[in-house]
Write an enzyme that holds these catalytic residues in place. Structure first.
Site, PDB file in Angstrom:
ATOM      1  N   ASP A   1       0.831  -1.207   0.000  1.00  0.00           N
ATOM      2  CA  ASP A   1       0.000   0.000   0.000  1.00  0.00           C
ATOM      3  C   ASP A   1       0.868   1.260   0.000  1.00  0.00           C
ATOM      4  O   ASP A   1       2.048   1.227   0.362  1.00  0.00           O
ATOM      5  CB  ASP A   1      -0.870   0.034   1.273  1.00  0.00           C
ATOM      6  CG  ASP A   1      -1.980  -1.009   1.238  1.00  0.00           C
ATOM      7  OD1 ASP A   1      -2.008  -1.840   0.308  1.00  0.00           O
ATOM      8  OD2 ASP A   1      -2.819  -0.973   2.160  1.00  0.00           O
ATOM      9  N   ASP A   2       0.246   2.355  -0.363  1.00  0.00           N
ATOM     10  CA  ASP A   2       0.738   3.730  -0.184  1.00  0.00           C
ATOM     11  C   ASP A   2       1.749   4.208  -1.226  1.00  0.00           C
ATOM     12  O   ASP A   2       2.159   5.355  -1.187  1.00  0.00           O
ATOM     13  CB  ASP A   2       1.329   3.964   1.223  1.00  0.00           C
ATOM     14  CG  ASP A   2       0.300   3.810   2.328  1.00  0.00           C
ATOM     15  OD1 ASP A   2      -0.868   3.518   2.005  1.00  0.00           O
ATOM     16  OD2 ASP A   2       0.662   3.970   3.499  1.00  0.00           O
TER      17      ASP A   2
ATOM     18  N   HIS B   1       3.975  -2.130   3.074  1.00  0.00           N
ATOM     19  CA  HIS B   1       3.975  -0.793   2.471  1.00  0.00           C
ATOM     20  C   HIS B   1       5.290  -0.575   1.717  1.00  0.00           C
ATOM     21  O   HIS B   1       6.357  -0.693   2.324  1.00  0.00           O
ATOM     22  CB  HIS B   1       3.803   0.274   3.560  1.00  0.00           C
ATOM     23  CG  HIS B   1       2.483   0.176   4.267  1.00  0.00           C
ATOM     24  ND1 HIS B   1       2.241  -0.765   5.248  1.00  0.00           N
ATOM     25  CD2 HIS B   1       1.317   0.858   4.097  1.00  0.00           C
ATOM     26  CE1 HIS B   1       0.981  -0.632   5.671  1.00  0.00           C
ATOM     27  NE2 HIS B   1       0.407   0.340   4.986  1.00  0.00           N
TER      28      HIS B   1
END
Ligand code: NI
Length: 305
Positions: free
Chosen positions: A130-131, A272
């Site tokens: 993610d991110d 992440h």
């Protein structure tokens, strides 16, 4: 059905071979003064037999997960087992007479219950990040994954895309799945339906401009989602099974340990790619799980099973 199907194909092919033999002998008769009408009738019957064979092949009850494709030309039987079945079962029947029977035998051998059971035993796991994209760490991760021949899923933030378009293009080219993590990392449940859709639509539009594909798989920040959303593209919610809270530590071995202690077959691991420690941990996790016999897949392969 699994045994009957090859038998049908084999019987039809045998019939075709017999008819070819009859046709050829009639052709010889024809050269010696036989009637051309008979030869035409035999040729017609032969074509009907072929049509019946294709009809049987196309309508046969094929085991789920296997696709049977036939070439456009009637002479070429191109039987291919889809990529999600065992990769070795890619067989092509050549034009000459004998290989058909070999192909049928191979087909029968490859579609036994034993091989299906073996397929079910494969330990699959999906790495998700993610991110990102991050201009440095995501590239480092992509390099590491490419070296290992592993595909992952990236839930990207729209506002991180401008300036990193090449990274998005590379993810797509290298077989990774690109998902949606909203435009600026908002909590979807705090927004109106319109504002929530705008968050995912803006990100999807940026990705589509680069890859030509919408971001169907959506992971909402904080895992908070509202079910009443109907945005301009189809969305599939993706959460996770293993969360090592990698963003709470810079300690690579802590992240690796947390994942390895919790992971099991068919799990989705949340990491992440916005932190170097997470990327370093991810590559160590890949090495450890590969050694344990895990196969890495993108989330669509786990969710759509
Ligand atoms: Ni996030």
């Amino acid at each position: 059905m699994k045994k009957i199907f090859p038998m049908i194909v084999f019987s039809c092919m045998t019939a075709v071979v017999l008819l070819i033999c009859i046709y050829r002998s009639l052709q010889q008769e024809d050269a010696a003064g036989g009637t051309p009408e008979i030869a035409d009738a035999v040729l017609g019957a032969e074509n009907m037999q072929k049509d019946a064979a294709w009809e049987a092949a196309m309508t046969a009850d094929v085991t789920p997960g296997m696709a049977l494709t036939t070439g456009a030309a009637a002479e070429e039987t191109d039987m291919t087992v889809a990529a999600d079945a065992t990769p070795e079962t890619d067989m092509t029947v050549a034009e000459d007479a004998t290989p058909e029977t070999e192909a049928v035998a191979a087909w029968e051998k490859e579609t036994t219950w034993e091989t299906e059971a073996e397929w079910d035993e494969i330990k699959r796991v999906a790495l998700t990040f993610d991110d990102g994209p991050h201009p440095v760490y995501t590239v480092k991760l992509l390099n590491g994954l490419a070296e290992r021949g592993v595909q992952a899923t990236f839930f990207v933030i729209g506002e991180n895309i401008p300036g990193n378009e090449e990274i998005i293009a590379r993810m797509d080219q290298e077989g990774h799945l690109i998902g949606n993590h909203t435009y600026d990392h908002v909590k979807i449940t705090d927004l109106s339906v319109e504002a929530a859709c705008e968050q995912v639509e803006r990100t999807s539009a940026l990705v589509k401009e680069i890859t030509g594909k919408d971001t169907e798989y959506v992971r909402p920040p904080f895992g908070s989602w509202r079910k009443d959303l109907e945005c301009s593209f189809e969305m599939i919610l993706v959460l996770w099974d293993v969360d090592p809270l990698d963003w709470t530590t810079c300690n690579v071995s802590d992240v690796v340990r947390r994942v390895l202690e919790a992971v099991g077959p068919d799990d989705i691991i949340l990491l992440h790619d916005y932190y170097e420690s997470s990327v370093d941990a991810a590559l160590l996790i890949v090495d450890a799980l590969m050694e344990q016999g895990y196969v890495f897949v993108t989330v669509d392969e786990l969710i759509l099973e």
